[in-house]
Scaffold this motif. Sequence first.
Motif, PDB file in Angstrom:
ATOM      1  N   ARG A 129       0.855  -1.192   0.000  1.00  0.00           N
ATOM      2  CA  ARG A 129       0.000   0.000   0.000  1.00  0.00           C
ATOM      3  C   ARG A 129       0.890   1.242   0.000  1.00  0.00           C
ATOM      4  NH1 ARG A 129      -3.334   0.398   4.888  1.00  0.00           N
ATOM      5  NH2 ARG A 129      -1.574  -0.577   5.927  1.00  0.00           N
ATOM      6  N   PRO A 130       0.596   2.242  -0.804  1.00  0.00           N
ATOM      7  CA  PRO A 130       1.432   3.446  -0.840  1.00  0.00           C
ATOM      8  C   PRO A 130       1.038   4.430   0.254  1.00  0.00           C
ATOM      9  CG  PRO A 130      -0.318   3.648  -2.440  1.00  0.00           C
ATOM     10  CD  PRO A 130      -0.488   2.286  -1.810  1.00  0.00           C
ATOM     11  N   TRP A 131       1.911   5.403   0.467  1.00  0.00           N
ATOM     12  CA  TRP A 131       1.636   6.508   1.377  1.00  0.00           C
ATOM     13  C   TRP A 131       1.115   7.698   0.583  1.00  0.00           C
ATOM     14  CZ3 TRP A 131       1.606   6.586   6.578  1.00  0.00           C
ATOM     15  CH2 TRP A 131       2.228   5.546   7.248  1.00  0.00           C
ATOM     16  N   LEU A 132       0.095   8.351   1.112  1.00  0.00           N
ATOM     17  CA  LEU A 132      -0.445   9.572   0.516  1.00  0.00           C
ATOM     18  C   LEU A 132      -0.196  10.731   1.480  1.00  0.00           C
ATOM     19  CD1 LEU A 132      -2.130  11.151  -1.598  1.00  0.00           C
ATOM     20  CD2 LEU A 132      -4.179  10.492  -0.295  1.00  0.00           C
ATOM     21  N   THR A 133       0.466  11.768   0.996  1.00  0.00           N
ATOM     22  CA  THR A 133       0.703  12.990   1.763  1.00  0.00           C
ATOM     23  C   THR A 133      -0.101  14.118   1.141  1.00  0.00           C
ATOM     24  OG1 THR A 133       2.951  12.274   2.302  1.00  0.00           O
ATOM     25  CG2 THR A 133       2.450  14.609   2.595  1.00  0.00           C
ATOM     26  N   THR A 134      -0.889  14.810   1.941  1.00  0.00           N
ATOM     27  CA  THR A 134      -1.708  15.910   1.425  1.00  0.00           C
ATOM     28  C   THR A 134      -1.339  17.210   2.134  1.00  0.00           C
ATOM     29  OG1 THR A 134      -3.473  15.479   3.039  1.00  0.00           O
ATOM     30  CG2 THR A 134      -3.674  14.434   0.874  1.00  0.00           C
ATOM     31  N   VAL A 135      -1.471  18.318   1.385  1.00  0.00           N
ATOM     32  CA  VAL A 135      -1.301  19.661   1.928  1.00  0.00           C
ATOM     33  C   VAL A 135      -2.635  20.377   1.755  1.00  0.00           C
ATOM     34  CG1 VAL A 135       0.003  21.815   1.821  1.00  0.00           C
ATOM     35  CG2 VAL A 135       1.125  19.651   1.243  1.00  0.00           C
ATOM     36  N   ILE A 136      -3.205  20.873   2.861  1.00  0.00           N
ATOM     37  CA  ILE A 136      -4.540  21.477   2.861  1.00  0.00           C
ATOM     38  C   ILE A 136      -4.435  22.952   3.236  1.00  0.00           C
ATOM     39  CG2 ILE A 136      -6.893  21.291   3.767  1.00  0.00           C
ATOM     40  CD1 ILE A 136      -6.015  18.740   2.451  1.00  0.00           C
ATOM     41  N   ASP A 137      -5.164  23.792   2.506  1.00  0.00           N
ATOM     42  CA  ASP A 137      -5.291  25.201   2.889  1.00  0.00           C
ATOM     43  C   ASP A 137      -6.384  25.302   3.949  1.00  0.00           C
ATOM     44  OD1 ASP A 137      -5.054  28.117   2.663  1.00  0.00           O
ATOM     45  OD2 ASP A 137      -7.039  27.993   1.745  1.00  0.00           O
ATOM     46  N   SER A 138      -6.038  25.764   5.146  1.00  0.00           N
ATOM     47  CA  SER A 138      -6.972  25.762   6.271  1.00  0.00           C
ATOM     48  C   SER A 138      -8.182  26.656   6.029  1.00  0.00           C
ATOM     49  CB  SER A 138      -6.250  26.221   7.550  1.00  0.00           C
ATOM     50  OG  SER A 138      -5.180  25.376   7.856  1.00  0.00           O
ATOM     51  N   VAL A 162      -4.294  21.512  -1.743  1.00  0.00           N
ATOM     52  CA  VAL A 162      -3.453  22.329  -2.617  1.00  0.00           C
ATOM     53  C   VAL A 162      -2.244  21.572  -3.140  1.00  0.00           C
ATOM     54  CG1 VAL A 162      -4.182  24.514  -1.590  1.00  0.00           C
ATOM     55  CG2 VAL A 162      -2.232  23.288  -0.610  1.00  0.00           C
ATOM     56  N   GLY A 163      -1.957  20.394  -2.591  1.00  0.00           N
ATOM     57  CA  GLY A 163      -0.821  19.618  -3.069  1.00  0.00           C
ATOM     58  C   GLY A 163      -0.820  18.225  -2.488  1.00  0.00           C
ATOM     59  N   VAL A 164      -0.200  17.271  -3.200  1.00  0.00           N
ATOM     60  CA  VAL A 164      -0.132  15.885  -2.731  1.00  0.00           C
ATOM     61  C   VAL A 164       1.206  15.278  -3.122  1.00  0.00           C
ATOM     62  CG1 VAL A 164      -2.631  15.497  -2.902  1.00  0.00           C
ATOM     63  CG2 VAL A 164      -1.165  14.953  -4.852  1.00  0.00           C
ATOM     64  N   ASN A 165       1.512  14.152  -2.497  1.00  0.00           N
ATOM     65  CA  ASN A 165       2.601  13.283  -2.936  1.00  0.00           C
ATOM     66  C   ASN A 165       2.195  11.856  -2.616  1.00  0.00           C
ATOM     67  OD1 ASN A 165       5.531  12.959  -3.872  1.00  0.00           O
ATOM     68  ND2 ASN A 165       5.542  11.834  -1.942  1.00  0.00           N
ATOM     69  N   ILE A 166       2.392  10.957  -3.555  1.00  0.00           N
ATOM     70  CA  ILE A 166       2.032   9.561  -3.335  1.00  0.00           C
ATOM     71  C   ILE A 166       3.208   8.687  -3.742  1.00  0.00           C
ATOM     72  CG2 ILE A 166       0.881   9.428  -5.599  1.00  0.00           C
ATOM     73  CD1 ILE A 166      -0.991   7.321  -4.281  1.00  0.00           C
ATOM     74  N   GLY A 167       3.572   7.742  -2.877  1.00  0.00           N
ATOM     75  CA  GLY A 167       4.697   6.858  -3.152  1.00  0.00           C
ATOM     76  C   GLY A 167       4.840   5.838  -2.049  1.00  0.00           C
ATOM     77  N   PHE A 168       5.854   5.002  -2.167  1.00  0.00           N
ATOM     78  CA  PHE A 168       6.056   3.931  -1.191  1.00  0.00           C
ATOM     79  C   PHE A 168       7.022   4.329  -0.083  1.00  0.00           C
ATOM     80  CE2 PHE A 168       4.713   1.618  -5.035  1.00  0.00           C
ATOM     81  CZ  PHE A 168       3.634   0.918  -4.502  1.00  0.00           C
ATOM     82  N   ASP A 169       7.628   5.510  -0.171  1.00  0.00           N
ATOM     83  CA  ASP A 169       8.522   5.965   0.892  1.00  0.00           C
ATOM     84  C   ASP A 169       7.711   6.326   2.134  1.00  0.00           C
ATOM     85  OD1 ASP A 169      10.727   5.653  -0.685  1.00  0.00           O
ATOM     86  OD2 ASP A 169      10.744   7.729  -1.388  1.00  0.00           O
ATOM     87  N   ALA A 170       8.190   5.883   3.295  1.00  0.00           N
ATOM     88  CA  ALA A 170       7.533   6.211   4.558  1.00  0.00           C
ATOM     89  C   ALA A 170       7.655   7.713   4.824  1.00  0.00           C
ATOM     90  CB  ALA A 170       8.157   5.412   5.696  1.00  0.00           C
ATOM     91  N   PRO A 171       6.773   8.279   5.661  1.00  0.00           N
ATOM     92  CA  PRO A 171       6.812   9.717   5.942  1.00  0.00           C
ATOM     93  C   PRO A 171       8.193  10.182   6.384  1.00  0.00           C
ATOM     94  CG  PRO A 171       4.811   8.778   6.833  1.00  0.00           C
ATOM     95  CD  PRO A 171       5.628   7.620   6.330  1.00  0.00           C
TER      96      PRO A 171
END
Length: 565
Positions: A212-221, A227-236
Amino acid sequence: MLEEKHNIEDHVARSRLEDSSNNTIVSELPVEAQQKLKIIQSLLEPCDRATYGDRLREGAKELGISVRSVQRLFKRYQEEGLNALTINDQRDKGKHRIKDFWESFILKTYKEGNKGSKRMNVKQVAIRVQAKALELNETNPPSYRTVLRVLNPIINQEKKTIRSPGWEGSTLSVKTRDGVDLNISYSNQVWQCDHTKVDVLLVDKNEVLLDRPWLTTVIDSYSRCIVGVNIGFDAPSSNVVGLALRHAILPKHYPEEYRLNCEWGTYGLPQYLFTDGGKDFRSNHLEEIATQLGFVLKLRDRPSEGGIVERPFKTLNQSLFSTLPGYTGSNVQERPEDAEKDAQLTLQELERLIVRFIVDKYNQSIDARMGDQTRFQRWEAGLRAIPEVMSERDLDICLMKQARRQVQRGGYLLFENIHYKGEYLEGFAGKTVSLRYDPRDITTIWVYQHSRGQEEFLTRAYAQGLETESLSLADAKASAKRLREKEKNISNEAILQEVIDREVTIKNKSRKQRQKEEQSYKKTPSLPVIEKEQESFEQVEEILLDTDDDFEVWDLDEMKDDYGW
């Protein structure tokens, strides 16, 4: 005091005898004016200082004004008599005491902000006014209340025809770990970032089961826009956060094969990055990124402050991930028996689905707390000014993954079993340099040298023989592994040929043949590793939810038919 009381009685008596067209008659005074007269009479009665102060306060409370305003009213009565009680009610009616420039600016900003599909509320107009004042060095710009008074006639007219005038709740405020209250009042002011492990098993291009990949999201409060994402197999890690920030900061353009109906549209720099206290958010690397780009890192005071950034994970899980092949459920107990067998999506295919969902669905949807503005409309309307577009070169040194290598004779570099050649590197033979790269395509890397406490850009280096290709870090590692298993020499040419041979083999094989190979591969002990990694990041997967929004479930097969995927 006694003399003043007699004076007011004389005023009343004379007013009853005089022509009503020229004088105020007490019996014809408005109710509010009669209430003011009653308070003035109480103030005229003899009393000590303490009692007089109590009467002032009681009068102010009854009229809903300040004590100072009651004193001014009493003074005007002494100067103007009964007329002072009614003149005040009409004196400022319809007048804003505002320069023509500001009134025109307010009206124009509101009308432009609500033209067509755009939406802008009063508070957002007031923010634009403050920004314009800074630009003009204006020290006394119109306040929010003044902006509201100017726009009230338009808003009241709109309310007659519009069912919902929009959300005008209180300003959101979040508390940081160092005790600072961040009052969020405009777009790109406070961004939040977090990670989750996607509940979908993926395969590689050869349909070999991965993880399962990791999904990182950036949210404008302010707008709740992603506003941005990154998806991949690298851990946080800080590198992963950096890649997600890079994506959020830059304008986003996607090729035709994504088949997007809308544009992502968001970009710019935040003023604050608000996160939890994970190691990836407390690293020196991220601190360097923040310092160079000019934003401030702030940690949450408590877990409940992270609802804004964690809520989209549930929406994505319910509306998208749960419909995809290879869906594992949110925990081990809910995992479908055939999750591993059904897995068929690659990382690139999942990334395309996520982008499509965010751009055309999530950011274009209305949040229940924002009235008739979609998340993107609120982000657009909430900008204080048009964001500056940063160049990718300004972001490369901060936001790309990093490695260190020694320059070989002739100006060559060896990275992940691939030989690179860079212009001007011959003179750096034997020296250690820093490499920056994008894991999604490592055919080009950026080379830096450490000088005077900073990293200076030297040159780009290109993978020899792979300049026209696209090769991810994961594919390069997988190709090198397969070559080692075949006891073949690893070189640029061998890696390229291995990738080409694999793609040809995949195209020539039937779906049934690939499934048989996949089943035989699954005899390897890969699943316990997945279970173990899931448990190790169990806390990260917990999502703090405030409300359950209505959501639309996407159908993968229907999307493939509609968009040719």
